[in-house]
Write a protein that holds these residues in place. Structure first.
Motif, PDB file in Angstrom:
ATOM      1  N   GLY A 141       0.819  -1.213   0.000  1.00 53.28           N
ATOM      2  CA  GLY A 141       0.000   0.000   0.000  1.00 53.28           C
ATOM      3  C   GLY A 141       0.849   1.257   0.000  1.00 53.28           C
ATOM      4  N   LEU A 142       1.922   1.257   0.787  1.00 51.48           N
ATOM      5  CA  LEU A 142       2.814   2.411   0.813  1.00 51.48           C
ATOM      6  C   LEU A 142       3.510   2.587  -0.535  1.00 51.48           C
ATOM      7  CD1 LEU A 142       4.153   4.655   2.476  1.00 51.48           C
ATOM      8  CD2 LEU A 142       5.891   2.982   3.179  1.00 51.48           C
ATOM      9  N   TRP A 143       3.883   1.474  -1.160  1.00 50.07           N
ATOM     10  CA  TRP A 143       4.546   1.545  -2.468  1.00 50.07           C
ATOM     11  C   TRP A 143       3.603   2.141  -3.528  1.00 50.07           C
ATOM     12  CZ3 TRP A 143       9.406   0.567  -4.358  1.00 50.07           C
ATOM     13  CH2 TRP A 143       9.531   0.439  -5.743  1.00 50.07           C
ATOM     14  N   THR A 144       2.352   1.681  -3.555  1.00 50.50           N
ATOM     15  CA  THR A 144       1.404   2.190  -4.553  1.00 50.50           C
ATOM     16  C   THR A 144       1.064   3.652  -4.301  1.00 50.50           C
ATOM     17  OG1 THR A 144      -0.405   1.296  -3.216  1.00 50.50           O
ATOM     18  CG2 THR A 144       0.436  -0.081  -5.010  1.00 50.50           C
ATOM     19  N   ASP A 145       1.028   4.069  -3.035  1.00 49.47           N
ATOM     20  CA  ASP A 145       0.732   5.467  -2.730  1.00 49.47           C
ATOM     21  C   ASP A 145       1.866   6.377  -3.182  1.00 49.47           C
ATOM     22  OD1 ASP A 145      -1.656   4.747  -1.618  1.00 49.47           O
ATOM     23  OD2 ASP A 145      -0.905   4.698   0.448  1.00 49.47           O
ATOM     24  N   VAL A 146       3.104   5.891  -3.050  1.00 50.11           N
ATOM     25  CA  VAL A 146       4.250   6.731  -3.410  1.00 50.11           C
ATOM     26  C   VAL A 146       4.482   6.756  -4.914  1.00 50.11           C
ATOM     27  CG1 VAL A 146       6.759   7.001  -3.159  1.00 50.11           C
ATOM     28  CG2 VAL A 146       5.355   6.429  -1.169  1.00 50.11           C
ATOM     29  N   THR A 147       4.426   5.579  -5.538  1.00 44.80           N
ATOM     30  CA  THR A 147       4.762   5.482  -6.960  1.00 44.80           C
ATOM     31  C   THR A 147       3.555   5.588  -7.884  1.00 44.80           C
ATOM     32  OG1 THR A 147       4.603   3.062  -6.929  1.00 44.80           O
ATOM     33  CG2 THR A 147       6.743   4.041  -6.381  1.00 44.80           C
ATOM     34  N   GLY A 148       2.369   5.335  -7.350  1.00 46.21           N
ATOM     35  CA  GLY A 148       1.180   5.347  -8.186  1.00 46.21           C
ATOM     36  C   GLY A 148       0.996   4.092  -9.005  1.00 46.21           C
ATOM     37  N   ALA A 149       1.785   3.044  -8.736  1.00 52.36           N
ATOM     38  CA  ALA A 149       1.669   1.789  -9.470  1.00 52.36           C
ATOM     39  C   ALA A 149       0.410   1.051  -9.043  1.00 52.36           C
ATOM     40  CB  ALA A 149       2.900   0.910  -9.225  1.00 52.36           C
ATOM     41  N   ALA A 150      -0.050   0.155  -9.908  1.00 54.64           N
ATOM     42  CA  ALA A 150      -1.269  -0.601  -9.607  1.00 54.64           C
ATOM     43  C   ALA A 150      -1.024  -1.670  -8.547  1.00 54.64           C
ATOM     44  CB  ALA A 150      -1.813  -1.243 -10.888  1.00 54.64           C
ATOM     45  N   ASP A 151       0.136  -2.303  -8.605  1.00 52.78           N
ATOM     46  CA  ASP A 151       0.476  -3.359  -7.663  1.00 52.78           C
ATOM     47  C   ASP A 151       1.821  -3.062  -7.022  1.00 52.78           C
ATOM     48  OD1 ASP A 151      -1.837  -4.886  -8.265  1.00 52.78           O
ATOM     49  OD2 ASP A 151      -0.843  -5.684 -10.063  1.00 52.78           O
ATOM     50  N   GLY A 152       2.000  -3.584  -5.813  1.00 51.85           N
ATOM     51  CA  GLY A 152       3.262  -3.431  -5.121  1.00 51.85           C
ATOM     52  C   GLY A 152       4.239  -4.536  -5.484  1.00 51.85           C
ATOM     53  N   PRO A 153       5.519  -4.395  -5.105  1.00 50.71           N
ATOM     54  CA  PRO A 153       6.531  -5.392  -5.474  1.00 50.71           C
ATOM     55  C   PRO A 153       6.580  -6.603  -4.549  1.00 50.71           C
ATOM     56  CG  PRO A 153       7.568  -3.583  -4.320  1.00 50.71           C
ATOM     57  CD  PRO A 153       6.117  -3.232  -4.424  1.00 50.71           C
ATOM     58  N   PHE A 154       5.892  -6.527  -3.410  1.00 53.05           N
ATOM     59  CA  PHE A 154       6.003  -7.606  -2.418  1.00 53.05           C
ATOM     60  C   PHE A 154       4.896  -8.633  -2.665  1.00 53.05           C
ATOM     61  CE2 PHE A 154       7.509  -3.652  -0.460  1.00 53.05           C
ATOM     62  CZ  PHE A 154       8.818  -3.998  -0.195  1.00 53.05           C
ATOM     63  N   GLN A 155       5.238  -9.662  -3.414  1.00 55.24           N
ATOM     64  CA  GLN A 155       4.278 -10.714  -3.741  1.00 55.24           C
ATOM     65  C   GLN A 155       4.823 -12.102  -3.368  1.00 55.24           C
ATOM     66  OE1 GLN A 155       1.307  -9.836  -4.793  1.00 55.24           O
ATOM     67  NE2 GLN A 155       1.797  -7.675  -5.193  1.00 55.24           N
ATOM     68  N   PHE A 156       5.807 -12.153  -2.487  1.00 50.36           N
ATOM     69  CA  PHE A 156       6.492 -13.412  -2.223  1.00 50.36           C
ATOM     70  C   PHE A 156       5.792 -14.270  -1.173  1.00 50.36           C
ATOM     71  CE2 PHE A 156       8.144 -10.260   0.704  1.00 50.36           C
ATOM     72  CZ  PHE A 156       8.168 -10.918   1.914  1.00 50.36           C
ATOM     73  N   LEU A 157       4.821 -13.729  -0.439  1.00 53.29           N
ATOM     74  CA  LEU A 157       4.180 -14.523   0.614  1.00 53.29           C
ATOM     75  C   LEU A 157       3.364 -15.679   0.054  1.00 53.29           C
ATOM     76  CD1 LEU A 157       2.970 -12.100   3.433  1.00 53.29           C
ATOM     77  CD2 LEU A 157       4.812 -13.773   3.485  1.00 53.29           C
ATOM     78  N   THR A 158       2.943 -15.585  -1.179  1.00 59.06           N
ATOM     79  CA  THR A 158       2.170 -16.665  -1.784  1.00 59.06           C
ATOM     80  C   THR A 158       3.060 -17.658  -2.520  1.00 59.06           C
ATOM     81  OG1 THR A 158       1.790 -15.283  -3.741  1.00 59.06           O
ATOM     82  CG2 THR A 158       0.110 -15.242  -2.013  1.00 59.06           C
ATOM     83  N   THR A 159       4.365 -17.604  -2.253  1.00 60.24           N
ATOM     84  CA  THR A 159       5.325 -18.528  -2.845  1.00 60.24           C
ATOM     85  C   THR A 159       5.936 -19.379  -1.733  1.00 60.24           C
ATOM     86  OG1 THR A 159       7.224 -17.036  -2.622  1.00 60.24           O
ATOM     87  CG2 THR A 159       5.834 -16.783  -4.585  1.00 60.24           C
ATOM     88  N   PRO A 160       6.696 -20.416  -2.100  1.00 61.84           N
ATOM     89  CA  PRO A 160       7.379 -21.194  -1.054  1.00 61.84           C
ATOM     90  C   PRO A 160       8.299 -20.359  -0.179  1.00 61.84           C
ATOM     91  CG  PRO A 160       7.391 -22.394  -3.128  1.00 61.84           C
ATOM     92  CD  PRO A 160       6.838 -21.042  -3.432  1.00 61.84           C
ATOM     93  N   TRP A 161       8.878 -19.285  -0.716  1.00 61.97           N
ATOM     94  CA  TRP A 161       9.747 -18.434   0.079  1.00 61.97           C
ATOM     95  C   TRP A 161       8.968 -17.694   1.159  1.00 61.97           C
ATOM     96  CZ3 TRP A 161      14.426 -19.933  -0.638  1.00 61.97           C
ATOM     97  CH2 TRP A 161      14.832 -20.404  -1.881  1.00 61.97           C
ATOM     98  N   GLY A 162       7.719 -17.366   0.881  1.00 57.73           N
ATOM     99  CA  GLY A 162       6.899 -16.755   1.910  1.00 57.73           C
ATOM    100  C   GLY A 162       6.593 -17.718   3.038  1.00 57.73           C
ATOM    101  N   VAL A 163       6.315 -18.982   2.695  1.00 59.25           N
ATOM    102  CA  VAL A 163       6.104 -20.005   3.726  1.00 59.25           C
ATOM    103  C   VAL A 163       7.368 -20.181   4.551  1.00 59.25           C
ATOM    104  CG1 VAL A 163       5.526 -22.425   4.130  1.00 59.25           C
ATOM    105  CG2 VAL A 163       4.373 -21.156   2.310  1.00 59.25           C
ATOM    106  N   LEU A 164       8.521 -20.183   3.879  1.00 62.53           N
ATOM    107  CA  LEU A 164       9.789 -20.338   4.585  1.00 62.53           C
ATOM    108  C   LEU A 164      10.030 -19.180   5.542  1.00 62.53           C
ATOM    109  CD1 LEU A 164      12.319 -22.174   4.725  1.00 62.53           C
ATOM    110  CD2 LEU A 164      13.357 -20.711   3.010  1.00 62.53           C
ATOM    111  N   LEU A 165       9.745 -17.958   5.096  1.00 63.80           N
ATOM    112  CA  LEU A 165       9.904 -16.788   5.962  1.00 63.80           C
ATOM    113  C   LEU A 165       8.983 -16.875   7.173  1.00 63.80           C
ATOM    114  CD1 LEU A 165      10.939 -13.920   6.608  1.00 63.80           C
ATOM    115  CD2 LEU A 165       9.115 -13.043   5.127  1.00 63.80           C
ATOM    116  N   ALA A 166       7.731 -17.274   6.954  1.00 66.54           N
ATOM    117  CA  ALA A 166       6.781 -17.370   8.056  1.00 66.54           C
ATOM    118  C   ALA A 166       7.217 -18.429   9.062  1.00 66.54           C
ATOM    119  CB  ALA A 166       5.393 -17.679   7.513  1.00 66.54           C
ATOM    120  N   GLU A 167       7.719 -19.561   8.593  1.00 70.91           N
ATOM    121  CA  GLU A 167       8.147 -20.621   9.507  1.00 70.91           C
ATOM    122  C   GLU A 167       9.380 -20.205  10.293  1.00 70.91           C
ATOM    123  OE1 GLU A 167       8.595 -24.270   7.399  1.00 70.91           O
ATOM    124  OE2 GLU A 167       6.428 -24.614   7.242  1.00 70.91           O
TER     125      GLU A 167
END
Length: 290
Positions: A141-167
Motif C-alpha cells: 500500500g505504501l509503495w502504490t501510494d508513493v509510486t502510483g503503481a497498480a500493484d506493489g513489489p512484495f508478492q512473495f508470501l504466496t510462494t514457497p519463500w513466503g512459507v519459509l519466511l513465516a516458519e
C-alpha cells in the motif's frame, strides 16, 4: 517394662500392609493415553490398509507412493522443514548471543517476550506477515501510494519463500529459549579469560560459547524440524499456490477428495518420518553426551 516388651512383640508380630506396586499407578495415565491417542492412531493405520473397494491390501500405499502429488508434497515438506530449521538455528543463535552477552536497554523484557511468543498460534504470525507484506498489505500500500503503481513489489508470501519466511519467523524462538537457558549457565570467567588472552569475539564464540551451546542447539533444532514437518496452519493461511506439504495433502485428500485411505497413508508416512527423526535425535544426543 513388661508392657513395653509386650507392645514391641505385638508390633513385630503384626504384618505391615502391603504397598501398592508402582506399576499400578502407571495404569491410569497409560489407559488415558491409549484412549485419546493410541486407539485413534491404530484406527488411522488400519484405515490405510482398507481401500474403498473393501478388504485389506497394500493397494492404498501403492496408489499413494505412485502418485506425483505425493512425491512433490514429500520433497516440498522436507526442503521447507530443513530450510526453516537451518534459518532458525542461524538466526536464533545470533539473536540469543545478542540478548545474552550484549547489554542493551530492555534486554530482560525481550527475553521474557520470547516466553510469551512461544504461546502464540502459528496462524497469528502468518496473519501479521500478511498485514505487512500481503498483496494488500502495508508495504504494498505504501509503495502504490508513493509510486502510483497498480500493484506493489512484495508478492512473495504466496510462494514457497513466503512459507519459509513465516516458519523461520514463528519457530526461531523455539531455538532461542534453550539457547538462553544454556547461556545463563555458562561460566563468564571462561569468556573473560579468553578475552584477556587476546581472543576476539569470533574466536570466543567458536571455541568457548558454541561448544557449550551445542546440546541446546541440537534440542531446539530437532524440535523445530519435527514441528515444521507437521506444520499446517502457516501453509494454509499464507495461501501459497503450488505449495503442498504432507499435512496439506492429508487435508485435501480427506476433506476435499473424501479419499480417506489415501489420507491415512500420507498421515502414517508423516508420523513415521517424525518418529524416525526423534529416534535419530535421541541416538545422536546419547553419542555426543547431550
Amino acid at each position: 517394662m513388661a508392657s513395653a516388651t509386650l507392645i514391641g512383640a505385638t508390633k513385630k508380630g503384626t504384618k505391615s500392609p502391603d504397598k501398592v506396586p508402582s506399576w499400578v499407578w502407571a495404569l491410569p495415565p497409560i489407559a488415558a493415553l491409549a484412549l485419546v491417542f493410541l486407539y485413534p492412531l491404530a484406527l488411522v493405520v488400519q484405515q490405510s490398509f482398507q481401500p474403498d473397494t473393501g478388504g485389506t491390501s497394500l493397494q492404498p500405499y501403492a496408489d499413494v507412493f505412485g502418485s506425483v502429488a505425493f512425491r512433490e508434497a514429500l520433497s516440498t515438506t522436507v526442503w521447507l522443514a530443513v530450510g526453516a530449521t537451518v534459518g532458525c538455528l542461524v538466526l536464533g543463535f545470533v539473536l540469543a548471543l545478542v540478548i545474552a552477552f550484549v547489554p542493551f536497554p530492555g534486554g530482560k523484557a525481550v527475553a521474557k517476550f520470547i516466553d510469551v511468543f512461544l504461546s502464540f498460534p502459528s496462524f497469528l504470525i502468518t496473519l501479521a506477515l500478511l498485514f505487512i507484506y500481503g498483496s494488500v498489505g502495508m508495504a504494498n500500500g505504501l509503495w502504490t501510494d508513493v509510486t502510483g503503481a497498480a500493484d506493489g513489489p512484495f508478492q512473495f508470501l504466496t510462494t514457497p519463500w513466503g512459507v519459509l519466511l513465516a516458519e523461520i519467523t514463528y519457530f526461531t524462538p523455539f531455538v532461542m529459549r534453550p539457547l538462553l537457558a544454556a547461556f545463563s549457565q555458562l561460566d563468564t570467567a571462561q569468556i573473560e579469560a579468553a578475552s584477556s588472552l587476546g581472543a576476539r569475539a569470533p574466536r570466543i564464540i567458536r571455541q568457548v560459547i558454541l561448544p557449550e551451546a551445542l546440546p541446546a542447539l541440537m534440542a531446539g533444532g530437532s524440535l523445530v524440524l519435527v514441528m515444521c514437518l507437521n506444520e499446517f496452519g502457516i501453509v494454509l493461511f499464507t495461501g501459497a499456490k503450488g505449495v503442498t506439504t504432507l499435512p496439506m495433502l492429508v487435508y485435501s485428500e480427506a476433506i476435499l477428495e473424501s479419499n480417506y485411505p489415501a489420507a491415512c497413508v500420507v498421515a502414517v508416512v508423516n508420523i513415521g518420518i517424525s518418529v524416525g527423526l526423534y529416534g535419530l535425535y535421541r541416538l545422536v544426543s546419547r553419542r555426543v553426551g547431550a
